[in-house]
Motif scaffolding. Sequence first.
Motif, PDB file in Angstrom:
ATOM      1  N   LEU B  66       0.777  32.846 -21.467  1.00  0.00           N
ATOM      2  CA  LEU B  66      -0.589  32.477 -21.841  1.00  0.00           C
ATOM      3  C   LEU B  66      -1.175  31.471 -20.849  1.00  0.00           C
ATOM      4  O   LEU B  66      -2.337  31.571 -20.463  1.00  0.00           O
ATOM      5  CB  LEU B  66      -0.623  31.882 -23.259  1.00  0.00           C
ATOM      6  CG  LEU B  66      -0.371  32.862 -24.408  1.00  0.00           C
ATOM      7  CD1 LEU B  66      -0.405  32.138 -25.745  1.00  0.00           C
ATOM      8  CD2 LEU B  66      -1.422  33.976 -24.404  1.00  0.00           C
ATOM      9  N   LEU B  67      -0.364  30.496 -20.409  1.00  0.00           N
ATOM     10  CA  LEU B  67      -0.848  29.482 -19.465  1.00  0.00           C
ATOM     11  C   LEU B  67      -1.275  30.120 -18.149  1.00  0.00           C
ATOM     12  O   LEU B  67      -2.359  29.852 -17.635  1.00  0.00           O
ATOM     13  CB  LEU B  67       0.240  28.430 -19.216  1.00  0.00           C
ATOM     14  CG  LEU B  67       0.405  27.361 -20.297  1.00  0.00           C
ATOM     15  CD1 LEU B  67       1.651  26.524 -20.037  1.00  0.00           C
ATOM     16  CD2 LEU B  67      -0.823  26.463 -20.359  1.00  0.00           C
ATOM     17  N   LEU B  72      -5.966  32.726 -14.994  1.00  0.00           N
ATOM     18  CA  LEU B  72      -6.695  33.829 -14.352  1.00  0.00           C
ATOM     19  C   LEU B  72      -8.021  34.087 -15.053  1.00  0.00           C
ATOM     20  O   LEU B  72      -9.058  34.248 -14.413  1.00  0.00           O
ATOM     21  CB  LEU B  72      -5.872  35.114 -14.432  1.00  0.00           C
ATOM     22  CG  LEU B  72      -5.024  35.551 -13.256  1.00  0.00           C
ATOM     23  CD1 LEU B  72      -4.472  36.940 -13.545  1.00  0.00           C
ATOM     24  CD2 LEU B  72      -5.813  35.572 -11.956  1.00  0.00           C
ATOM     25  N   ILE B  73      -7.972  34.125 -16.400  1.00  0.00           N
ATOM     26  CA  ILE B  73      -9.181  34.407 -17.179  1.00  0.00           C
ATOM     27  C   ILE B  73     -10.191  33.268 -17.015  1.00  0.00           C
ATOM     28  O   ILE B  73     -11.383  33.497 -16.817  1.00  0.00           O
ATOM     29  CB  ILE B  73      -8.825  34.629 -18.670  1.00  0.00           C
ATOM     30  CG1 ILE B  73      -8.004  35.926 -18.805  1.00  0.00           C
ATOM     31  CG2 ILE B  73     -10.072  34.688 -19.540  1.00  0.00           C
ATOM     32  CD1 ILE B  73      -7.331  36.105 -20.142  1.00  0.00           C
ATOM     33  N   GLY B  76     -11.677  33.403 -13.443  1.00  0.00           N
ATOM     34  CA  GLY B  76     -12.560  34.571 -13.361  1.00  0.00           C
ATOM     35  C   GLY B  76     -13.864  34.331 -14.121  1.00  0.00           C
ATOM     36  O   GLY B  76     -14.952  34.662 -13.623  1.00  0.00           O
ATOM     37  N   SER B  77     -13.778  33.717 -15.303  1.00  0.00           N
ATOM     38  CA  SER B  77     -14.972  33.476 -16.125  1.00  0.00           C
ATOM     39  C   SER B  77     -15.901  32.472 -15.456  1.00  0.00           C
ATOM     40  O   SER B  77     -17.125  32.646 -15.460  1.00  0.00           O
ATOM     41  CB  SER B  77     -14.585  32.948 -17.506  1.00  0.00           C
ATOM     42  OG  SER B  77     -13.631  33.773 -18.088  1.00  0.00           O
ATOM     43  N   LEU B  78     -15.319  31.409 -14.874  1.00  0.00           N
ATOM     44  CA  LEU B  78     -16.150  30.395 -14.205  1.00  0.00           C
ATOM     45  C   LEU B  78     -16.889  31.011 -13.014  1.00  0.00           C
ATOM     46  O   LEU B  78     -18.080  30.750 -12.808  1.00  0.00           O
ATOM     47  CB  LEU B  78     -15.281  29.215 -13.743  1.00  0.00           C
ATOM     48  CG  LEU B  78     -14.781  28.283 -14.844  1.00  0.00           C
ATOM     49  CD1 LEU B  78     -13.774  27.276 -14.299  1.00  0.00           C
ATOM     50  CD2 LEU B  78     -15.954  27.545 -15.502  1.00  0.00           C
ATOM     51  N   ILE B  79     -16.174  31.843 -12.252  1.00  0.00           N
ATOM     52  CA  ILE B  79     -16.802  32.486 -11.089  1.00  0.00           C
ATOM     53  C   ILE B  79     -17.928  33.419 -11.561  1.00  0.00           C
ATOM     54  O   ILE B  79     -19.029  33.418 -11.018  1.00  0.00           O
ATOM     55  CB  ILE B  79     -15.752  33.255 -10.259  1.00  0.00           C
ATOM     56  CG1 ILE B  79     -14.749  32.270  -9.634  1.00  0.00           C
ATOM     57  CG2 ILE B  79     -16.429  34.091  -9.167  1.00  0.00           C
ATOM     58  CD1 ILE B  79     -13.553  32.930  -8.978  1.00  0.00           C
ATOM     59  N   LEU B  80     -17.631  34.192 -12.601  1.00  0.00           N
ATOM     60  CA  LEU B  80     -18.629  35.125 -13.144  1.00  0.00           C
ATOM     61  C   LEU B  80     -19.873  34.368 -13.611  1.00  0.00           C
ATOM     62  O   LEU B  80     -21.003  34.760 -13.308  1.00  0.00           O
ATOM     63  CB  LEU B  80     -18.011  35.923 -14.294  1.00  0.00           C
ATOM     64  CG  LEU B  80     -18.816  37.110 -14.798  1.00  0.00           C
ATOM     65  CD1 LEU B  80     -19.016  38.139 -13.698  1.00  0.00           C
ATOM     66  CD2 LEU B  80     -18.139  37.753 -16.002  1.00  0.00           C
TER      67      LEU B  80
END
Lengths: 242, 88
Positions: B66-67, B72-73, B76-80
């Motif tokens: 999970l860590l 990764l999530i 990825g979310s911040l970049i998106l």
Amino acid sequence: MSAFRPSSFCLFHDLDSAVQSPPNFAFHSYCKSSYRAAGLAIIRRMTTLDASLPAPPADKRLPGDLAIWVFILAEMLAFAVFFAAYAFARAHDPALFNEYQQTLDRNAGALNTLLLVTGSWFVVRAVQAAHRDAGPAVARNILLGFLCGGGFLVVKVFEYAAKFGAGISLSTNTFYMFYISLTFFHFMHVILGMVILVVLWLQARKGAYTSANAHGLESGAAYWHMVDLLWIILFPLVYVMR
Amino acid sequence: MNALHNPAHRAWLILLIATGITWYLGEVGAAGTGAIVAMLAIAFVKGRLVILDFMELRGAPLMWRLLLEGWLILVGSLILLAYWMSLK
């Protein structure tokens, strides 16, 4: 992780007994017994009676040492902040970032991705070789992984030489400030990863890593894979996404 | 084909192909929401393969999976989010 298992086992055991107690005693006896359980777990560890407890299932195992994973998480957090800083700085001036991104050598960036991915693949093969006691293959694969890292550095040095030769520096503009600092920060991590691989290679040549003990190799390998993982985000973010 | 039973070999092959796709998207000048989402999805798949098959965390305690996958999530979310802001 196995260090935590005896106490968690005891806690669950006591939780069961607390549930079975009369309601008015349940909470009090649970608190008391959980303290007692924690104390017992510590005593068990000190007196190395762990062997009498049920062993953790063999399939739930963290490779390498716990310490290296804590270190890896700290590094990844630092890079996450850096990646986000790049992306949000870009949001303020997408035109500038899009314009200067075009000056980067995408072929070199992609080639470097292939080198790090392949370097990681060699090192995971070294770990697998240690697990099946295939002695010479351990050292050979570590060396091949190291050479991939060396290839990465050579490509990057050519890339930097072209940019610096064109008079580009940290102060040229915000895009180049991020490009140079972000890739150089990563560059330093590749070098550290390669130093670790040298240590692993020297140990592997002495036959230090076997199916009975590959902990050191697994720890170093995890760091090397982290360097790969970071570049997998960095390459599309800085070189391609627009 | 036997070699592909080894998850590390399979992961390596997919990583090479995925890198080629990202490079190609750059060559054709792919830009905008669709291109960004596609590149982030590819980076997520690649990162996950490194975590599960190279770092060999597929069989690790859930917390560690999970860590790492959560990182990764998060990234990825911040970049998106930042790219979505730049498109407005």
